[in-house]
Design a protein around this motif. Sequence first.
Motif, PDB file in Angstrom:
ATOM      1  N   ILE A 211       0.957  -1.232  -0.240  1.00  0.00           N
ATOM      2  CA  ILE A 211      -0.395   0.168   0.354  1.00  0.00           C
ATOM      3  C   ILE A 211       0.925   1.250  -0.230  1.00  0.00           C
ATOM      4  O   ILE A 211       0.943   1.893  -0.920  1.00  0.00           O
ATOM      5  N   GLU A 212       1.846   1.410   0.985  1.00  0.00           N
ATOM      6  CA  GLU A 212       2.798   2.403   0.618  1.00  0.00           C
ATOM      7  C   GLU A 212       3.053   2.599  -0.185  1.00  0.00           C
ATOM      8  O   GLU A 212       3.100   3.628  -0.442  1.00  0.00           O
ATOM      9  N   LYS A 213       3.857   1.802  -0.608  1.00  0.00           N
ATOM     10  CA  LYS A 213       4.651   1.899  -2.083  1.00  0.00           C
ATOM     11  C   LYS A 213       3.653   2.366  -3.653  1.00  0.00           C
ATOM     12  O   LYS A 213       4.219   3.211  -4.470  1.00  0.00           O
ATOM     13  N   GLU A 214       2.684   2.364  -3.578  1.00  0.00           N
ATOM     14  CA  GLU A 214       1.488   2.523  -4.827  1.00  0.00           C
ATOM     15  C   GLU A 214       1.555   4.143  -4.315  1.00  0.00           C
ATOM     16  O   GLU A 214       1.067   5.274  -5.171  1.00  0.00           O
ATOM     17  N   ALA A 215       1.213   3.821  -2.551  1.00  0.00           N
ATOM     18  CA  ALA A 215       0.850   5.318  -2.420  1.00  0.00           C
ATOM     19  C   ALA A 215       1.817   6.689  -2.518  1.00  0.00           C
ATOM     20  O   ALA A 215       1.656   7.534  -3.270  1.00  0.00           O
ATOM     21  N   LYS A 216       2.991   6.324  -2.813  1.00  0.00           N
ATOM     22  CA  LYS A 216       4.720   7.078  -3.202  1.00  0.00           C
ATOM     23  C   LYS A 216       4.216   7.127  -4.756  1.00  0.00           C
ATOM     24  O   LYS A 216       4.741   8.254  -5.565  1.00  0.00           O
ATOM     25  N   LYS A 217       3.779   6.446  -5.560  1.00  0.00           N
ATOM     26  CA  LYS A 217       3.757   5.873  -7.089  1.00  0.00           C
ATOM     27  C   LYS A 217       2.802   7.094  -7.603  1.00  0.00           C
ATOM     28  O   LYS A 217       2.895   7.909  -8.474  1.00  0.00           O
ATOM     29  N   SER A 218       1.740   7.630  -6.294  1.00  0.00           N
ATOM     30  CA  SER A 218       0.521   8.695  -6.754  1.00  0.00           C
ATOM     31  C   SER A 218       1.221   9.958  -6.582  1.00  0.00           C
ATOM     32  O   SER A 218       0.282  10.412  -7.359  1.00  0.00           O
ATOM     33  N   ARG A 219       2.607  10.125  -6.240  1.00  0.00           N
ATOM     34  CA  ARG A 219       2.415  11.794  -6.082  1.00  0.00           C
ATOM     35  C   ARG A 219       1.279  12.115  -6.135  1.00  0.00           C
ATOM     36  O   ARG A 219       1.609  13.540  -6.074  1.00  0.00           O
ATOM     37  N   HIS A 220       0.488  12.159  -4.474  1.00  0.00           N
ATOM     38  CA  HIS A 220      -0.028  12.692  -3.663  1.00  0.00           C
ATOM     39  C   HIS A 220      -1.432  12.967  -5.317  1.00  0.00           C
ATOM     40  O   HIS A 220      -2.076  14.498  -5.272  1.00  0.00           O
ATOM     41  N   GLY A 221      -1.740  11.986  -5.296  1.00  0.00           N
ATOM     42  CA  GLY A 221      -2.728  12.269  -6.492  1.00  0.00           C
ATOM     43  C   GLY A 221      -2.552  12.641  -7.614  1.00  0.00           C
ATOM     44  O   GLY A 221      -3.629  12.924  -8.542  1.00  0.00           O
ATOM     45  N   LYS A 222      -1.305  13.138  -7.971  1.00  0.00           N
ATOM     46  CA  LYS A 222      -0.731  13.600  -9.402  1.00  0.00           C
ATOM     47  C   LYS A 222      -0.655  13.020 -10.690  1.00  0.00           C
ATOM     48  O   LYS A 222       0.033  13.267 -11.367  1.00  0.00           O
ATOM     49  N   ALA A 223      -0.179  11.884 -10.086  1.00  0.00           N
ATOM     50  CA  ALA A 223       0.700  10.490 -11.210  1.00  0.00           C
ATOM     51  C   ALA A 223      -0.994  10.218 -11.813  1.00  0.00           C
ATOM     52  O   ALA A 223      -2.154   9.991 -11.356  1.00  0.00           O
ATOM     53  N   PRO A 224      -0.970   9.692 -13.356  1.00  0.00           N
ATOM     54  CA  PRO A 224      -2.189   9.228 -13.760  1.00  0.00           C
ATOM     55  C   PRO A 224      -2.744   7.837 -13.248  1.00  0.00           C
ATOM     56  O   PRO A 224      -2.001   7.444 -12.370  1.00  0.00           O
ATOM     57  N   HIS A 225      -3.397   7.885 -13.007  1.00  0.00           N
ATOM     58  CA  HIS A 225      -4.552   6.406 -12.570  1.00  0.00           C
ATOM     59  C   HIS A 225      -3.855   4.960 -13.266  1.00  0.00           C
ATOM     60  O   HIS A 225      -2.977   4.521 -12.056  1.00  0.00           O
TER      61      HIS A 225
END
Length: 269
Positions: A211-225
């Motif tokens: 979960i943590e790894k995927e959250a970091k990939k989201s770049r606070h929601g700025k990365a494309p889904h």
Amino acid sequence: MQFEEIKAAVSALWNTRGLNWPSSVEQHRHKTGDLDMLDWLKAMFGFQACILHRDNVRNQREHLILLLANSHIRLHPKPEPFNLASLDDRAVDSVMKNLFKNYKTWCKFLGRKHSLSSYGVLSHRLPQGQQEIQQRKLLYMGLYLLIWGEAANVRFMPECLCYIFHNMAYELHGLLAGNVSIVTGENIKPSYGGDDEAFLLKVITPLYRVIEKEAKKSRHGKAPHSAWCNYDDLNEYFWSSECFSLGWPMRDDGEFFKSTSDLTQVFTS
């Protein structure tokens, strides 16, 4: 603690008759006599306890007692006054029905037999007395609440919790039935052992790291889904029979622990 219904719930949890305690705990139990079912589950599965007196076991004990007492006090028709000291089976069954509704739905969806059929009513290898059957039901409810209590962010993945409970409940059944390992000839033990914080460190932490790894990939929601997986995406894996390939104990190289790109293929296949 003055309500009779609360006293009845507390008394029911003290019924540890027939439970085999680890030798490391048995001596303390004989000296103090102050251990109940949730203490036994802690000793067998390694849940948190004795952390600044605000531990998971203590919290879920209170949680379960209040659930049972609340159900007991609402019963209709009311139990006879002389029966108030005993926990009514109707209260136990009501709490159990609500607690495991989603788990049973999950099992049915995946075509799996739920592990609750082994709590004593259907098994000739377990005691059939009413108190013993009630004890088994309370143990399964206690196990689920202890899992939920330490699940942290994994709580947002309810079907993942179903998977964890499904496997640990079968282990609980093996403990209660006195199953013996064909390899060692000794009584079976839970896969992750009963060491302090074993459940948190060996079960929840690896899942949380995904979960943590995927959250970091989201770049606070700025990365494309398409570049990361949210809770629903990760939980989707446990709506597929593919999740059982993880095994128990969970395989480190299982699909769930792979990269986002690999997970996306699993979810969409």
